[in-house]
Design a protein around this motif. Structure first.
Motif, PDB file in Angstrom:
ATOM      1  N   ILE A 117      38.566  36.514  58.491  1.00 14.82           N
ATOM      2  CA  ILE A 117      39.399  36.204  57.334  1.00 14.82           C
ATOM      3  C   ILE A 117      38.550  36.243  56.067  1.00 14.82           C
ATOM      4  CG2 ILE A 117      41.052  34.586  56.341  1.00 14.82           C
ATOM      5  CD1 ILE A 117      41.245  33.263  59.150  1.00 14.82           C
ATOM      6  N   SER A 118      38.944  37.088  55.125  1.00 13.16           N
ATOM      7  CA  SER A 118      38.246  37.205  53.848  1.00 13.16           C
ATOM      8  C   SER A 118      39.233  37.724  52.811  1.00 13.16           C
ATOM      9  CB  SER A 118      37.058  38.166  53.969  1.00 13.16           C
ATOM     10  OG  SER A 118      36.508  38.469  52.700  1.00 13.16           O
ATOM     11  N   THR A 119      39.505  36.937  51.777  1.00  7.66           N
ATOM     12  CA  THR A 119      40.493  37.369  50.788  1.00  7.66           C
ATOM     13  C   THR A 119      40.056  38.646  50.080  1.00  7.66           C
ATOM     14  OG1 THR A 119      39.577  35.895  49.090  1.00  7.66           O
ATOM     15  CG2 THR A 119      41.421  35.052  50.412  1.00  7.66           C
ATOM     16  N   SER A 120      38.755  38.820  49.876  1.00 10.17           N
ATOM     17  CA  SER A 120      38.246  40.030  49.224  1.00 10.17           C
ATOM     18  C   SER A 120      38.016  41.161  50.210  1.00 10.17           C
ATOM     19  CB  SER A 120      36.923  39.738  48.510  1.00 10.17           C
ATOM     20  OG  SER A 120      35.890  39.507  49.458  1.00 10.17           O
ATOM     21  N   GLY A 121      37.758  40.793  51.457  1.00  6.38           N
ATOM     22  CA  GLY A 121      37.393  41.791  52.462  1.00  6.38           C
ATOM     23  C   GLY A 121      35.951  42.223  52.372  1.00  6.38           C
ATOM     24  N   GLY A 149      39.167  45.630  50.866  1.00  7.66           N
ATOM     25  CA  GLY A 149      37.714  45.614  50.924  1.00  7.66           C
ATOM     26  C   GLY A 149      37.179  46.409  52.103  1.00  7.66           C
ATOM     27  N   LYS A 150      35.933  46.157  52.450  1.00 10.07           N
ATOM     28  CA  LYS A 150      35.311  46.849  53.586  1.00 10.07           C
ATOM     29  C   LYS A 150      35.909  46.400  54.918  1.00 10.07           C
ATOM     30  CE  LYS A 150      30.963  47.330  51.103  1.00 10.07           C
ATOM     31  NZ  LYS A 150      29.585  46.831  50.954  1.00 10.07           N
ATOM     32  N   LEU A 151      36.401  45.152  54.948  1.00 13.41           N
ATOM     33  CA  LEU A 151      36.926  44.591  56.189  1.00 13.41           C
ATOM     34  C   LEU A 151      38.064  45.427  56.760  1.00 13.41           C
ATOM     35  CD1 LEU A 151      36.948  42.247  58.242  1.00 13.41           C
ATOM     36  CD2 LEU A 151      38.503  41.036  56.684  1.00 13.41           C
ATOM     37  N   ALA A 152      38.970  45.881  55.904  1.00 11.79           N
ATOM     38  CA  ALA A 152      40.154  46.616  56.372  1.00 11.79           C
ATOM     39  C   ALA A 152      39.777  47.856  57.185  1.00 11.79           C
ATOM     40  CB  ALA A 152      41.044  47.002  55.199  1.00 11.79           C
ATOM     41  N   GLY A 153      38.689  48.502  56.822  1.00  7.58           N
ATOM     42  CA  GLY A 153      38.268  49.706  57.527  1.00  7.58           C
ATOM     43  C   GLY A 153      37.431  49.450  58.762  1.00  7.58           C
ATOM     44  N   PHE A 159      45.280  43.335  58.267  1.00  9.74           N
ATOM     45  CA  PHE A 159      46.428  42.752  57.571  1.00  9.74           C
ATOM     46  C   PHE A 159      46.011  42.544  56.120  1.00  9.74           C
ATOM     47  CE2 PHE A 159      47.202  41.454  61.963  1.00  9.74           C
ATOM     48  CZ  PHE A 159      48.547  41.774  62.108  1.00  9.74           C
ATOM     49  N   ILE A 160      46.516  43.374  55.232  1.00  7.38           N
ATOM     50  CA  ILE A 160      46.152  43.315  53.810  1.00  7.38           C
ATOM     51  C   ILE A 160      47.311  42.726  53.030  1.00  7.38           C
ATOM     52  CG2 ILE A 160      45.391  44.623  51.796  1.00  7.38           C
ATOM     53  CD1 ILE A 160      44.495  46.843  53.826  1.00  7.38           C
ATOM     54  N   VAL A 161      47.088  41.569  52.435  1.00 11.91           N
ATOM     55  CA  VAL A 161      48.119  40.928  51.620  1.00 11.91           C
ATOM     56  C   VAL A 161      48.152  41.635  50.267  1.00 11.91           C
ATOM     57  CG1 VAL A 161      48.855  38.782  50.511  1.00 11.91           C
ATOM     58  CG2 VAL A 161      47.796  38.723  52.791  1.00 11.91           C
ATOM     59  N   PRO A 162      49.345  42.071  49.820  1.00 15.68           N
ATOM     60  CA  PRO A 162      49.455  42.846  48.581  1.00 15.68           C
ATOM     61  C   PRO A 162      49.407  41.964  47.332  1.00 15.68           C
ATOM     62  CG  PRO A 162      51.622  42.548  49.520  1.00 15.68           C
ATOM     63  CD  PRO A 162      50.641  41.922  50.484  1.00 15.68           C
TER      64      PRO A 162
END
Length: 193
Positions: A117-121, A149-153, A159-162
């Motif tokens: 979990i990281s709001t910035s990723g 951020g980098k996390l999504a990849g 799960f990316i909150v818009p």
């Protein structure tokens, strides 16, 4: 803050959540299924993040181990920021960037679920935790926001909150966590009935 501004904050939160769930409902169901499968096969859920994300991880782990809504067997989940002896030992001896990776390496097994979990990723210790999880064969899930951020990849299930607003992202994350808990609990109870 005026009453109208207060209403506006609630409205923004609701709109972010509705946009998020329209995009991610199928993935939420898929991840719930993966969590059920992991738990049924003797696995566990490891959750980690910093600050508010650390408390979200702790909150959701408690819902699994205790109960979400109904009495049932405890489900194995661990929030990695809650063991202050481990966190401070690892931070002191290896550096703060390793606080989650070393715990994942020690506790994770193939088939377990790692929820990062990281709001910035872009939190370095969260990213290293994911790298350790991938190396050990865990299924990786990322809760993030903004542009991912980098996390999504790096994760299997992002799960990316818009939203670019940290508070709105965290509000959506905790709702996501609650929905996952509810779905997992329902499926575990249905299987044991």
């Amino acid at each position: 803050m005026t009453p109208d501004q207060i209403v506006q904050r609630f409205q923004e939160s609701a709109e972010v959540k509705l946009h998020f769930v329209r995009t991610h409902a199928e993935r939420i169901a898929q991840v719930a299924d993966l969590m059920v499968k992991a738990v049924r096969s003797g696995g566990k859920v490891l959750l980690f993040g910093n600050g508010g994300s650390a408390t979200d991880a702790s909150h959701i782990a408690a819902e699994f181990v205790g109960r979400y809504d109904r009495d049932r067997v405890p489900l194995p989940a661990v929030a990695l920021a809650t063991d202050m002896a481990a966190v401070t030992c690892i931070a002191n001896d290896y550096g703060y960037a390793d606080v989650f990776a070393r715990q994942v390496d020690a506790l994770g097994q193939p088939g377990d679920i790692a929820v990062a979990i990281s709001t910035s990723g872009n939190s370095p210790n969260v990213l290293k935790g994911v790298a350790a999880a991938r190396q050990k064969g865990l299924i990786t899930v990322g809760w993030t926001g903004k542009d991912g951020g980098k996390l999504a990849g790096l994760v299997d299930h992002p799960f990316i909150v818009p939203s670019k607003v940290t508070a709105r992202i965290q509000e959506c994350h905790i709702t996501l966590g609650h929905v996952l808990c509810e779905m997992v609990e329902e499926r575990i109870l249905a299987h044991t009935s």
